[in-house]
Design an enzyme around this catalytic site. Structure first.
Site, PDB file in Angstrom:
ATOM      1  N   LYS A 489       1.084  -1.347  -0.137  1.00 40.78           N
ATOM      2  CA  LYS A 489      -0.015   0.214   0.014  1.00 40.78           C
ATOM      3  C   LYS A 489       0.853   1.089   0.007  1.00 40.78           C
ATOM      4  CE  LYS A 489      -0.056  -0.171   5.250  1.00 40.78           C
ATOM      5  NZ  LYS A 489      -0.747  -0.853   6.373  1.00 40.78           N
ATOM      6  N   ARG A 585     -10.755   0.214  14.578  1.00 39.42           N
ATOM      7  CA  ARG A 585     -10.697   1.492  13.186  1.00 39.42           C
ATOM      8  C   ARG A 585     -11.862   0.203  12.124  1.00 39.42           C
ATOM      9  NH1 ARG A 585      -4.611   1.691  10.080  1.00 39.42           N
ATOM     10  NH2 ARG A 585      -5.310  -0.164   9.973  1.00 39.42           N
ATOM     11  N   TYR A 713      12.593  32.468   4.493  1.00 40.50           N
ATOM     12  CA  TYR A 713      11.396  32.584   5.230  1.00 40.50           C
ATOM     13  C   TYR A 713      11.745  33.191   6.833  1.00 40.50           C
ATOM     14  CZ  TYR A 713       9.445  31.438   0.683  1.00 40.50           C
ATOM     15  OH  TYR A 713       9.043  31.377  -1.189  1.00 40.50           O
ATOM     16  N   MET A 762       9.231  24.715  -0.033  1.00 40.13           N
ATOM     17  CA  MET A 762       8.666  24.513  -0.247  1.00 40.13           C
ATOM     18  C   MET A 762      10.238  23.062  -1.206  1.00 40.13           C
ATOM     19  SD  MET A 762       5.485  24.680  -3.723  1.00 40.13           S
ATOM     20  CE  MET A 762       4.461  25.783  -2.464  1.00 40.13           C
TER      21      MET A 762
HETATM   22  C1  LIG Z   1       0.009  -2.194   6.830  1.00 36.72           C
HETATM   23  C2  LIG Z   1      -0.848  -2.959   7.720  1.00 36.72           C
HETATM   24  C3  LIG Z   1      -0.192  -4.208   7.604  1.00 36.72           C
HETATM   25  C4  LIG Z   1       1.708  -4.171   7.606  1.00 36.72           C
HETATM   26  O1  LIG Z   1       2.132  -3.562   8.511  1.00 36.72           O
HETATM   27  P1  LIG Z   1       3.764  -3.182   9.381  1.00 36.72           P
HETATM   28  O2  LIG Z   1       3.552  -2.356  11.019  1.00 36.72           O
HETATM   29  O3  LIG Z   1       4.180  -2.080   8.425  1.00 36.72           O
HETATM   30  O4  LIG Z   1       4.174  -4.160   9.234  1.00 36.72           O
HETATM   31  C5  LIG Z   1      -0.465  -5.321   7.761  1.00 36.72           C
HETATM   32  N1  LIG Z   1      -2.467  -5.210   8.084  1.00 36.72           N
HETATM   33  C6  LIG Z   1      -3.131  -3.978   7.755  1.00 36.72           C
HETATM   34  C7  LIG Z   1      -4.523  -4.604   8.155  1.00 36.72           C
HETATM   35  C8  LIG Z   1      -2.422  -3.041   7.949  1.00 36.72           C
HETATM   36  O5  LIG Z   1      -2.982  -1.892   7.480  1.00 36.72           O
END
Ligand SMILES: *Cc1c(COP(=O)(O)O)cnc(C)c1O
Length: 818
Positions: A489, A585, A713, A762
């Site tokens: 991801k 979550r 800045y 930036m």
């Molecule tokens: C991102 C994620 C992981 C991996 O987590 P790490 O701490 O990067 O190993 C595992 N399970 C879910 C559901 C995640 O969103």
């Protein structure tokens, strides 16, 4: 030529089956590198992370008919591989080494063996270049210097070669004896002794003694007598030597070295005569490497003028294969380093591992100094090109052009690089991987330039070997049968989704996961065929999921409802159920189950392939009880899921930290994330991982600032004394966090820490380089192995995840293998 029958006596193995006589031409240890089944012997090696025996069926079906194995029942082997010659040995790696040692013994040629902590590959490459006017050299490809690499290197010797140069690297006691028997050097070079692999030895002395075993039979050993430990050991053992030194008495005394711009002038005394030479390098390591070479050239009595002329033409040695973004969505593998068959084969392997792009193109010059008859050489090149599925060959040079009829790929030939460049039309190259490989004299860097995109100087370098190392590290922790899902991801945590996905596919992980449907679609479009879970699919993406066989995470009733409504009647659909066990979550809670499963019952075409949950505090021991409780809740909820569904599903809860901390709860699968990218979230095993990414930029301008002047800045940076500052080409739009402003952050220039002065802008920021020699164009490391993400993250109160994923997509990614 060696035959299969001879292998039996060479390896002292047991003949399991002999079907027909066959020549032994190619030694294969990595099933993915098969190019020519006829004449190939596959050695099934059982390594730390992988087992070659797994690939026997696949290789057999691809036509390989000669196997050396170390396990399996004779009857089964005969039954499964009725047409193959098979030998059983106690240790396949050992057998491979024995074959290489036998091969070496067939030749009388002088061989230079090189070992030492640093510089082996460069000294080897330079010496080969320096001696090539007189010698036809066979050498280790790249840095093939291990227990596996050395036999494969030595196997290349053929009767035309007049000199061998092979490097030997060891990481623990006991290994050098093996390598000595295979290389059997007649001359030795010991580059130096440093701290690399100290952990594999009781002491530095032991390491020196172990490495010296390579030279037990040499006529002469070249080394620097200022290396005290080494010098003493060599003298004690009475090895005949030829030395250079600055401090000690030696055959070649270096009286001074001075740098002049990018050159170094070396003053030395040899046989009572004062001489001086220039080499085209200014750094210390290159000077040391060049001095080793100089010693060899002096010993060979080359005239000073010839030495000078040859040293002047030395090039830096690219230590790795780099893959760079190029025009029109192309990727370029720039390999103008090894111009021999073995090097070509390695580079083609890397190219073949990049299936995401439509086409593979090879731009290849004449191969020089192979030691093989021309026709035979280009036949082998044609074989390699075909075996690696190269779709377009562009041959440059008179000789390769002469053999154009041997190639069956779509092909074009040019007699020179400038002819190619005259005809160059960028529009003809689109979305492909282009391997550029040519001998120095063809100046292929001009071709590389023609293909390169113009981008600003900030790059994120991603080390594919480090990724693989980390992958294997976590893999080794898994119980047999536990599956591995890898999280790619957020652009693979900033590292480039499809390049990473691609490596993972190649190394056969079980699952990938992305956050959004679009990320999954991109992977599919680039040739990723692994199952992909999408963690946050929105209802408007459901059609896309189905079209691209992406598997949604389902975490809520409304979402499931929307999903089933979007289904086409016939097909089956795979989903993953997310259970909330305390992270709060996303995910179902037990109260949802009645509705959830009655809905699922109505849609039998929806198949739950996995149920999973996520730990909220796996990285901290503080939350151990909570984690254990989450795991228990999950186990019980998942059991309920299976009962209600009436079939079993894949169950998983561990992320990277969980894999380290709760190995007993791997269940059916684990989900690896940040660990793959080199950050060990618990901190306990950080040493075992390798950093994967290095963010680099360049100095745009250097200026002197008077005391009291302000910088940047809001005039936040104040010079409390006269200062030199450097403006560097990275800002918060590139992902360089604004919280690094005003002395909080620092970067490395030439290994020195330089603090941020003033506010981060930036696209740029300013750093304090007072007292350092810094000029425009110099390289700046923002993070990398010497400046860790963890340290930087802590300095601004965040976590490495954020810094990694914040690197803007406008920063060019460069992928490399070492
Ligand atoms: C991102 C994620 C992981 C991996 O987590 P790490 O701490 O990067 O190993 C595992 N399970 C879910 C559901 C995640 O969103």
């Amino acid at each position: 030529m060696l035959t299969f029958q001879q292998l039996i006596s060479i390896t002292q193995g047991r003949e399991i089956q002999f079907v027909q006589p066959q020549p032994v031409i190619h030694l294969l240890t990595d099933s993915r590198k098969l190019s020519q089944p006829a004449g190939t012997v596959f050695f099934a090696i059982h390594g730390k992370y992988n087992d070659g025996h797994k690939y026997l069926p696949q290789l057999y079906s691809r036509g390989v008919r000669q196997f050396v194995v170390e396990k399996g029942s004779a009857d089964e082997l005969r039954q499964q591989y009725p047409e193959a010659n098979i030998i059983l040995v106690p240790d396949s790696l050992k057998a491979l080494q024995q074959v290489a040692a036998w091969h070496r013994a067939q030749f009388q040629l002088p061989v230079i063996g090189i070992t030492g902590s640093n510089g082996k590959t460069i000294v080897k490459e330079w010496l080969a270049q320096l001696l090539s006017p007189e010698e036809l050299v066979v050498k280790s490809p790249r840095s093939y210097n291990s227990q596996l690499g050395v036999p494969l290197s030595v196997w290349q010797i053929n009767p035309n070669h007049t000199l061998g140069i092979f490097e030997a690297g060891i990481s623990q006691a006991g290994e050098m004896e093996q390598l000595q028997q295979i290389i059997r050097p007649t001359y030795g070079i010991f580059t130096n002794i440093g701290s690399a692999h100290d952990e594999g030895f009781v002491s530095r002395e032991q390491k020196v003694a172990e490495k010296l075993k390579l030279f037990k039979d040499v006529e002469l050993l070249f080394y620097c007598a200022d290396q005290q430990l080494l010098h003493e050991a060599v003298q004690r053992q009475g090895i005949k030597s030829f030395t250079w030194a600055r401090m000690q008495p030696a055959d070649v005394t270096i009286t001074a070295t001075t740098t002049a711009g990018s050159k170094t002038i070396i003053f030395y005394t040899y046989q009572g005569e004062q001489q001086q030479l220039a080499i085209p390098f200014a750094d210390e390591a290159s000077v040391e490497n060049a001095l080793h070479c100089l010693a060899v050239l002096l010993y060979r009595q080359l005239p000073v003028a010839a030495i000078q002329e040859r040293l002047g033409r030395l090039h830096p040695v690219a230590m790795r294969l780099e893959m760079k973004e190029a025009i029109n969505g192309c990727y370029l593998i720039d390999d103008t380093y090894n111009n021999d068959l073995a090097g070509l084969s390695i580079a083609l392997d890397l190219q073949a591992n990049q299936p995401q792009h439509g086409q593979r193109t090879l731009i290849l010059s004449d191969l020089l100094e192979s030691g093989l008859p021309e026709k035979n050489l280009y036949l082998q090149v044609a074989e390699l090109v075909q075996a690696h599925d190269v779709q377009r060959l562009i041959g440059i040079g008179p000789t390769i052009s002469k053999y154009s009829h041997l190639f069956s790929a779509s092909e074009e030939f040019y007699t020179s690089t400038s002819d190619f460049l005259k005809a160059f039309n960028p529009a003809r190259f689109r979305n492909e991987v282009i391997l550029v490989k040519g001998a120095r004299v063809f100046a292929f860097e001009k071709i590389v330039q023609a293909f390169q995109q113009k981008v600003h100087g900030t790059v994120l370098e991603v080390n594919l070997d480090a990724l693989l190392h980390n992958l294997n590290y976590y893999r080794a922790k898994l119980a047999p049968g536990t599956k591995l899902m890898v999280m790619v991801k957020a652009f693979a945590y900033g590292s480039g989704s499809f390049e990473v996905a691609n490596l993972l596919q190649f190394h056969r992980v079980d699952y990938l996961a992305v956050a959004y449907a679009d990320e999954g679609v991109l992977l599919r479009e680039q040739g990723i065929t692994l199952p992909v879970m999408v963690m946050n699919p929105s209802p408007d993406s459901f059609a896309k999921l189905q079209q691209y066989s992406l598997e949604p995470e389902i975490y809520a009733l409304e979402q499931l409802q929307a999903f089933v409504l979007s289904l086409e009647a016939e097909a089956t659909y795979k989903i993953h159920l997310k259970l909330d066990t305390g992270m709060h979550r996303l995910g179902f809670v037990r109260e949802d189950f009645d509705t959830l499963f009655s809905l699922l019952q109505q849609y039998p075409q929806v198949q739950v392939v996995s149920a999973f949950s996520h730990l909220a505090g796996a990285d901290e021991a503080l939350h151990n009880d909570f984690s254990q409780q989450q795991i228990a809740t999950f186990t019980s909820m998942a059991a309920d899921v299976e009962t209600r569904l009436g079939y079993s599903v894949t169950k998983h809860i561990l992320n990277s930290a969980g894999i380290v901390r709760f190995p007993e709860h791997q269940l059916d699968m684990v989900r690896l994330g940040i660990g793959l990218y080199g950050v060990e979230a618990t901190g306990a095993e950080q040493e075992a991982l390798r950093p994967v990414s290095t963010l680099k930029t360049t100095v745009s301008q250097v200026k002197s600032i008077k005391q009291g002047d302000t910088i940047g800045y809001s005039r936040k940076g104040i010079a409390d004394a006269a200062k030199t500052i450097a403006t560097i080409a990275i800002g918060y739009a590139d992902g360089y966090d604004r919280r690094f402003s005003n002395g909080v952050g620092h970067v490395l220039i030439d290994g020195q820490r330089c603090h941020v002065i003033g506010n981060v802008c930036m696209d740029m920021c300013m750093v304090d380089v007072t007292g350092l020699e810094v000029k425009a164009g110099d390289e700046v490391v923002v993070f990398g192995p010497q400046l860790t993400l963890l340290e930087l993250a802590q300095s601004i109160g965040t976590i490495p995840y954020e810094l990694l994923t914040n690197v803007s997509t406008r920063v060019k990614r460069v992928f490399y293998a070492e």
